[in-house]
Motif scaffolding. Structure first.
Motif, mmCIF file in Angstrom:
data_model
loop_
_atom_site.group_PDB
_atom_site.id
_atom_site.type_symbol
_atom_site.label_atom_id
_atom_site.label_comp_id
_atom_site.label_asym_id
_atom_site.label_seq_id
_atom_site.Cartn_x
_atom_site.Cartn_y
_atom_site.Cartn_z
ATOM 1 N N PRO A 104 0.919 -1.234 -0.052
ATOM 2 C CA PRO A 104 -0.091 -0.088 0.023
ATOM 3 C C PRO A 104 0.618 1.137 0.191
ATOM 4 O O PRO A 104 1.782 1.195 0.812
ATOM 5 C CB PRO A 104 -0.954 -0.098 1.297
ATOM 6 N N LEU A 105 0.678 2.220 -0.988
ATOM 7 C CA LEU A 105 1.452 3.341 -0.973
ATOM 8 C C LEU A 105 0.438 4.610 -1.424
ATOM 9 O O LEU A 105 -0.522 4.227 -1.977
ATOM 10 C CB LEU A 105 2.315 3.346 -2.318
ATOM 11 N N VAL A 106 0.806 5.725 -0.772
ATOM 12 C CA VAL A 106 -0.053 6.931 -1.280
ATOM 13 C C VAL A 106 0.716 7.683 -2.281
ATOM 14 O O VAL A 106 2.105 7.585 -2.205
ATOM 15 C CB VAL A 106 -0.249 7.832 -0.186
ATOM 16 N N VAL A 107 -0.038 8.096 -3.537
ATOM 17 C CA VAL A 107 0.867 8.725 -4.494
ATOM 18 C C VAL A 107 0.262 10.239 -4.469
ATOM 19 O O VAL A 107 -1.019 10.406 -4.897
ATOM 20 C CB VAL A 107 0.555 7.990 -5.860
ATOM 21 N N TYR A 108 0.922 11.224 -4.495
ATOM 22 C CA TYR A 108 0.470 12.652 -4.588
ATOM 23 C C TYR A 108 1.172 13.071 -6.310
ATOM 24 O O TYR A 108 2.202 13.026 -6.602
ATOM 25 C CB TYR A 108 1.207 13.387 -3.758
ATOM 26 N N ALA A 109 0.158 13.738 -7.012
ATOM 27 C CA ALA A 109 0.620 13.820 -8.276
ATOM 28 C C ALA A 109 -0.335 15.097 -8.936
ATOM 29 O O ALA A 109 -1.510 14.852 -8.423
ATOM 30 C CB ALA A 109 0.650 12.700 -9.187
ATOM 31 N N SER A 110 0.017 15.751 -9.877
ATOM 32 C CA SER A 110 -1.001 16.668 -10.305
ATOM 33 C C SER A 110 -1.896 15.892 -11.178
ATOM 34 O O SER A 110 -1.618 14.650 -11.891
ATOM 35 C CB SER A 110 -0.420 17.833 -11.139
ATOM 36 N N GLU A 111 -3.066 16.353 -11.819
ATOM 37 C CA GLU A 111 -4.084 15.671 -12.829
ATOM 38 C C GLU A 111 -3.184 15.467 -14.047
ATOM 39 O O GLU A 111 -3.225 14.143 -14.378
ATOM 40 C CB GLU A 111 -5.167 16.611 -12.868
ATOM 41 N N ALA A 112 -2.407 16.161 -14.242
ATOM 42 C CA ALA A 112 -1.604 16.187 -15.647
ATOM 43 C C ALA A 112 -0.757 14.940 -15.698
ATOM 44 O O ALA A 112 -0.661 13.816 -16.378
ATOM 45 C CB ALA A 112 -0.992 17.335 -16.160
ATOM 46 N N VAL A 113 -0.009 14.905 -14.331
ATOM 47 C CA VAL A 113 0.841 13.610 -14.366
ATOM 48 C C VAL A 113 0.361 12.332 -14.147
ATOM 49 O O VAL A 113 0.396 11.165 -14.634
ATOM 50 C CB VAL A 113 1.920 14.125 -13.027
ATOM 51 N N GLU A 114 -0.945 12.455 -13.323
ATOM 52 C CA GLU A 114 -1.721 11.186 -13.061
ATOM 53 C C GLU A 114 -2.221 10.694 -14.270
ATOM 54 O O GLU A 114 -2.117 9.390 -14.660
ATOM 55 C CB GLU A 114 -2.753 11.430 -11.912
ATOM 56 N N ARG A 115 -2.833 11.485 -14.982
ATOM 57 C CA ARG A 115 -3.398 10.959 -16.239
ATOM 58 C C ARG A 115 -2.336 10.361 -17.179
ATOM 59 O O ARG A 115 -2.533 9.378 -18.012
ATOM 60 C CB ARG A 115 -4.429 12.095 -16.954
ATOM 61 N N GLY A 116 -1.166 11.176 -17.391
ATOM 62 C CA GLY A 116 -0.132 10.712 -18.112
ATOM 63 C C GLY A 116 0.418 9.362 -17.832
ATOM 64 O O GLY A 116 0.769 8.359 -18.747
ATOM 65 N N LEU A 117 0.191 9.033 -16.527
ATOM 66 C CA LEU A 117 0.680 7.500 -15.903
ATOM 67 C C LEU A 117 -0.331 6.381 -16.204
ATOM 68 O O LEU A 117 -0.129 5.410 -16.618
ATOM 69 C CB LEU A 117 1.131 7.632 -14.564
ATOM 70 N N ARG A 118 -1.627 6.954 -16.105
ATOM 71 C CA ARG A 118 -2.634 5.773 -15.817
ATOM 72 C C ARG A 118 -3.296 5.323 -17.228
ATOM 73 O O ARG A 118 -4.111 4.669 -17.451
ATOM 74 C CB ARG A 118 -3.556 6.140 -14.825
ATOM 75 N N GLU A 119 -3.455 6.679 -18.145
ATOM 76 C CA GLU A 119 -3.864 6.525 -19.258
ATOM 77 C C GLU A 119 -3.026 5.953 -20.528
ATOM 78 O O GLU A 119 -2.065 6.273 -20.602
ATOM 79 C CB GLU A 119 -4.699 7.786 -19.769
ATOM 80 N N HIS A 120 -3.542 4.901 -21.261
ATOM 81 C CA HIS A 120 -2.858 4.446 -22.510
ATOM 82 C C HIS A 120 -1.613 3.734 -21.822
ATOM 83 O O HIS A 120 -0.540 3.743 -22.468
ATOM 84 C CB HIS A 120 -2.287 5.671 -23.389
ATOM 85 N N ASN A 121 -1.677 3.001 -20.738
ATOM 86 C CA ASN A 121 -0.275 2.515 -20.004
ATOM 87 C C ASN A 121 -0.755 1.344 -19.265
ATOM 88 O O ASN A 121 -1.143 1.360 -18.352
ATOM 89 C CB ASN A 121 0.234 3.503 -19.070
ATOM 90 N N ALA A 122 -0.579 0.202 -19.962
ATOM 91 C CA ALA A 122 -0.948 -1.088 -19.337
ATOM 92 C C ALA A 122 -0.172 -1.569 -18.269
ATOM 93 O O ALA A 122 -0.737 -2.211 -17.066
ATOM 94 C CB ALA A 122 -0.933 -2.332 -20.497
ATOM 95 N N LEU A 123 1.038 -0.970 -18.031
ATOM 96 C CA LEU A 123 1.894 -1.129 -16.916
ATOM 97 C C LEU A 123 1.324 -0.797 -15.755
ATOM 98 O O LEU A 123 1.515 -1.368 -14.730
ATOM 99 C CB LEU A 123 3.337 -0.641 -17.190
ATOM 100 N N THR A 124 0.436 0.173 -15.597
ATOM 101 C CA THR A 124 -0.120 0.744 -14.596
ATOM 102 C C THR A 124 -0.962 -0.393 -13.861
ATOM 103 O O THR A 124 -1.074 -0.326 -12.581
ATOM 104 C CB THR A 124 -1.116 2.132 -15.037
ATOM 105 N N ARG A 125 -1.461 -1.342 -14.641
ATOM 106 C CA ARG A 125 -2.475 -2.410 -13.936
ATOM 107 C C ARG A 125 -1.559 -3.200 -12.921
ATOM 108 O O ARG A 125 -2.225 -3.964 -12.150
ATOM 109 C CB ARG A 125 -2.806 -3.336 -15.124
ATOM 110 N N THR A 126 -0.255 -3.239 -12.952
ATOM 111 C CA THR A 126 0.618 -3.764 -11.914
ATOM 112 C C THR A 126 0.707 -3.266 -10.643
ATOM 113 O O THR A 126 1.026 -3.942 -9.568
ATOM 114 C CB THR A 126 1.988 -4.185 -12.506
ATOM 115 N N LEU A 127 0.273 -1.820 -10.690
ATOM 116 C CA LEU A 127 0.033 -1.329 -9.522
ATOM 117 C C LEU A 127 -1.645 -1.132 -8.933
ATOM 118 O O LEU A 127 -1.895 -0.574 -8.086
ATOM 119 C CB LEU A 127 0.504 0.206 -9.745
#
Ligand code: ZN
Length: 304
Positions: A104-127
């Motif tokens: 369990p981890l808390v992640v602080y990020a701006s909307e732009a950064v969060e979207r860049g990581l979570r959209e179009h990125n299958a690797l995010t599913r490992t998290l």
């Protein structure tokens, strides 16, 4: 408040695997005047019990190993309560995917950064193997929030400040530029002590200047000494400013700006492997000393 520089190099580290510049060659040869460095990241804590990573570099595994305060205390455990992302560059975020072992981890990020990581990125599913593995907190420029990790409140507040930057290279053409693509972090403790962490900045703003003037310490972008540092080596057509980094030297350089800040400690990080300040005894080091600025190094600790 405690801050530990885990890594002080720009993307690629020192030495960089595919670089034969003078600094990288010197490190491989064991030249004591040029120390190896891992990619930029820092750990911050209000109590030395729970720690937060400021960016998660591709070197995070070795960086955690290098600092006993981040070692597990039980069979499955970490003193790392969360991470704060200043931008969505691979150098700043790739390590998040290395911390994938269902912690369990808390992640602080701006909307732009969060979207860049979570959209179009299958690797995010490992998290996202189970609900709550990562808890995302939205950062908004100019809005201070309490810094709360998986183990609870840290006693610190976190205020993001938009600073000139750029959309990550891998998102060019996929995501519209946002003023929150690149943030500086102002971390403040209950006694009012503060540190500004700004590993990447293309320049200053009145907001950044005001926070920096009030801070006890600043950790700042030391990527390039000269604007033409890479172009003069024939490595790229892009200058430091084209890459959204404020070069240190020259009449318009960031050293002039840093010199007039009253902070007790002014520390450079995210130093590119081509930067001449990486060599002990280099004349550019005298310019740093004259400005009251220190070259950061892996393992540097500041207590405020
Ligand atoms: Zn190099």
């Amino acid at each position: 408040m405690y801050l530990r520089v885990l890594g002080s190099a720009a993307g690629g580290g020192l030495p960089q695997w595919n670089c034969g510049c003078a600094n990288c060659v010197a490190v491989r040869a064991g030249d004591p005047a040029v120390r190896p460095r891992s990619q930029a990241s820092a750990a911050i804590s209000g109590d030395r019990q729970q720690w937060f990573l400021l960016n998660v570099s591709p070197d995070v595994r070795a960086q955690i190993d290098s600092f006993p305060a981040l070692h597990p205390r039980r069979l499955r455990d970490t003193p790392v309560g969360g991470v704060v992302l200043t931008n969505g560059d691979v150098d700043a975020c790739l390590g998040l995917f290395i911390l994938r072992e269902d912690q369990p981890l808390v992640v602080y990020a701006s909307e732009a950064v969060e979207r860049g990581l979570r959209e179009h990125n299958a690797l995010t599913r490992t998290l996202e193997r189970r609900p709550g593995q990562l808890v995302w907190h939205r950062l908004r420029a100019g809005v201070a929030v309490p810094l709360i990790g998986a183990a609870g409140p840290s006693g610190l507040t976190l205020e993001p400040v938009a600073v000139p930057g750029t959309v990550p290279l891998h998102l060019k053409g996929l995501a519209a530029p946002s003023p929150e693509d690149n943030l500086a972090l102002v971390l403040r403790d209950a006694r009012g002590r503060s540190v500004v962490y700004a590993p990447t900045a293309a320049g200053s703003t009145p907001e950044l200047e005001a926070h920096a003037r009030a801070a006890d310490a600043i950790v700042f972008d030391g990527t390039f000494f000269r604007d033409d540092e890479l172009t003069s080596l024939g490595l790229t057509q892009r200058t430091a400013r084209d890459m959204a980094h404020w070069p240190l030297g020259g009449p318009e350089g960031s050293l002039r700006w840093l010199a007039q800040l009253p902070c007790r400690r002014k520390i450079l990080t995210h130093i590119n492997n081509t930067n001449p300040i990486l060599r002990d005894g280099a004349p550019e080091r005298d310019e740093l000393a004259a400005a009251g600025v220190e070259p950061g190094y892996d393992g540097l600790e500041v207590e405020l």
